[in-house]
Design an enzyme around this catalytic site. Structure first.
Site, PDB file in Angstrom:
ATOM      1  N   ASP A  82       0.847  -1.195   0.000  1.00 11.48           N
ATOM      2  CA  ASP A  82       0.000   0.000   0.000  1.00 11.48           C
ATOM      3  C   ASP A  82       0.891   1.257   0.000  1.00 11.48           C
ATOM      4  OD1 ASP A  82      -2.458   1.242   0.049  1.00 11.48           O
ATOM      5  OD2 ASP A  82      -2.823   0.960   2.195  1.00 11.48           O
ATOM      6  N   GLU A 134      -0.585   7.116  -8.193  1.00 13.63           N
ATOM      7  CA  GLU A 134      -1.424   8.099  -7.493  1.00 13.63           C
ATOM      8  C   GLU A 134      -0.911   9.492  -7.814  1.00 13.63           C
ATOM      9  OE1 GLU A 134      -2.118   7.230  -3.368  1.00 13.63           O
ATOM     10  OE2 GLU A 134      -2.591   9.316  -2.915  1.00 13.63           O
ATOM     11  N   GLY A 180      -9.484   6.432   6.929  1.00 10.73           N
ATOM     12  CA  GLY A 180      -9.958   6.639   8.300  1.00 10.73           C
ATOM     13  C   GLY A 180     -11.476   6.711   8.345  1.00 10.73           C
ATOM     14  N   GLY A 209     -12.127   2.835   1.831  1.00 12.78           N
ATOM     15  CA  GLY A 209     -13.335   2.013   1.729  1.00 12.78           C
ATOM     16  C   GLY A 209     -14.158   1.956   3.004  1.00 12.78           C
TER      17      GLY A 209
HETATM   18  P1  13P Z   1      -9.678   2.882   5.083  1.00 10.28           P
HETATM   19  O1  13P Z   1      -8.633   2.846   6.159  1.00 10.28           O
HETATM   20  O2  13P Z   1     -10.515   4.096   5.145  1.00 10.28           O
HETATM   21  O3  13P Z   1     -10.461   1.624   5.009  1.00 10.28           O
HETATM   22  O4  13P Z   1      -8.886   3.014   3.678  1.00 10.28           O
HETATM   23  C1  13P Z   1      -7.971   2.025   3.323  1.00 10.28           C
HETATM   24  C2  13P Z   1      -7.104   2.448   2.197  1.00 10.28           C
HETATM   25  O5  13P Z   1      -7.524   3.181   1.317  1.00 10.28           O
HETATM   26  C3  13P Z   1      -5.740   1.921   2.142  1.00 10.28           C
HETATM   27  O6  13P Z   1      -4.956   2.521   1.166  1.00 10.28           O
END
Ligand code: 13P
Length: 284
Positions: A82, A134, A180, A209
């Protein structure tokens, strides 16, 4: 089933318009829960790891653990890094045999981001490793990367040029979602998704998400957003289920019972996301 390239998972989901969860894991229990839920629901799945976790566990250990655990489940799986602004960490993950990375150069200027992302793609593709790009900076902080504001929206033609000239495999646009917990109802820029998709049909990634409605997921998936990142909700379920088990069992000292109870809660949570995303039964 062997581990498969990220490109394979994204292509199938993009072509058939369903979503695949990219769940952030932090340890053995969370990785086990993600893979177990995928096997139970016959879903393809993306095991996703933050740079912070890579720094604690090491790229090689995560990859070895993933290889072994993924080999036990009969669904396509792939291992993704990530938000990573650090090219050294990307090189370490590629060297350790990871399948995919998000090179997050959104803090750089447009020109520098484009030039560096292109270099990362050239390097990663030599090893069959996919690259997510990104440009605009997603709002919110994801395990220490990012800030609460995000970046400015780039003109559509420049965003399309970025996608084409870098050769990225997927693109993470800023569309009003945030890492978050949401304070109110997020305002999603569906029009931006439609515009990118019309100009350059590439798998797009939903960041932030946690907290999005079913309706929002379904709409975004239908436009062409097959990768859906979920992190915060799993952290909450993890912490809450440890707390609840320990409070309910103050004299229980068998760690495997504790971990089993935590896994069960995580699996239920992850399966519910898989159901919403429509990935159930899609493992070919
Ligand atoms: P959340 O922590 O809001 O679920 O988002 C996860 C995310 O986009 C990781 O890159």
């Amino acid at each position: 089933m062997p581990v498969v390239p990220m490109q394979q998972i994204l292509k199938h989901a993009f072509d058939h318009r369903y979503g695949v969860g990219a769940f952030n894991i932090v340890d053995w229990v969370t990785m086990d829960a993600v893979l177990f839920a995928a096997a139970e629901t016959k879903s393809p799945v993306i095991v996703q790891v933050s740079v912070k976790t890579v720094k604690v566990m090491g790229a090689k250990l995560i990859r070895v653990m993933f290889e072994e655990m993924a080999g036990r489940v009969p669904v396509p799986t792939t291992l993704h890094l990530d938000h990573c602004p650090d090219r050294k960490v990307i090189e370490d993950c590629v060297a350790a045999g990871w399948n995919s990375v998000l090179f997050d150069a959104s803090k750089l200027t447009y020109e520098d981001n484009l030039a560096q992302t292109r270099q990362v793609v050239e390097f990663a593709h030599q090893y069959g490793v996919a690259v997510e790009g990104e440009l605009e900076g997603i709002k919110g902080v994801e395990d220490g990367v990012g800030d609460e504001y995000g970046g400015p929206i780039v003109a559509l033609d420049k965003a399309v040029a970025f996608i084409r000239q870098t050769g990225i495999d997927s693109f993470a646009p800023a569309i009003g979602t945030a890492h978050g917990l949401y304070k109110g109802t997020p305002k999603i820029n569906f029009q931006r998704v439609a515009e990118i998709m019309e100009a350059e049909p590439i798998p797009l990634v939903i960041h932030g998400g946690t907290g999005l409605s079913e309706e929002t997921f379904h709409k975004l998936i239908a436009y062409g957003m097959p990768k859906i990142n979920i992190s915060t909700q799993l952290k909450i379920t993890l912490a809450d289920s440890y707390r609840a088990y320990l409070e309910e069992h103050p004299t229980e000292y068998d760690p495997l019972k504790l971990l089993g109870a935590v896994k069960k809660k995580l699996v239920a949570q992850i399966e519910s996301f898989m159901h919403t995303f429509g990935s159930e039964g899609k493992a070919a």
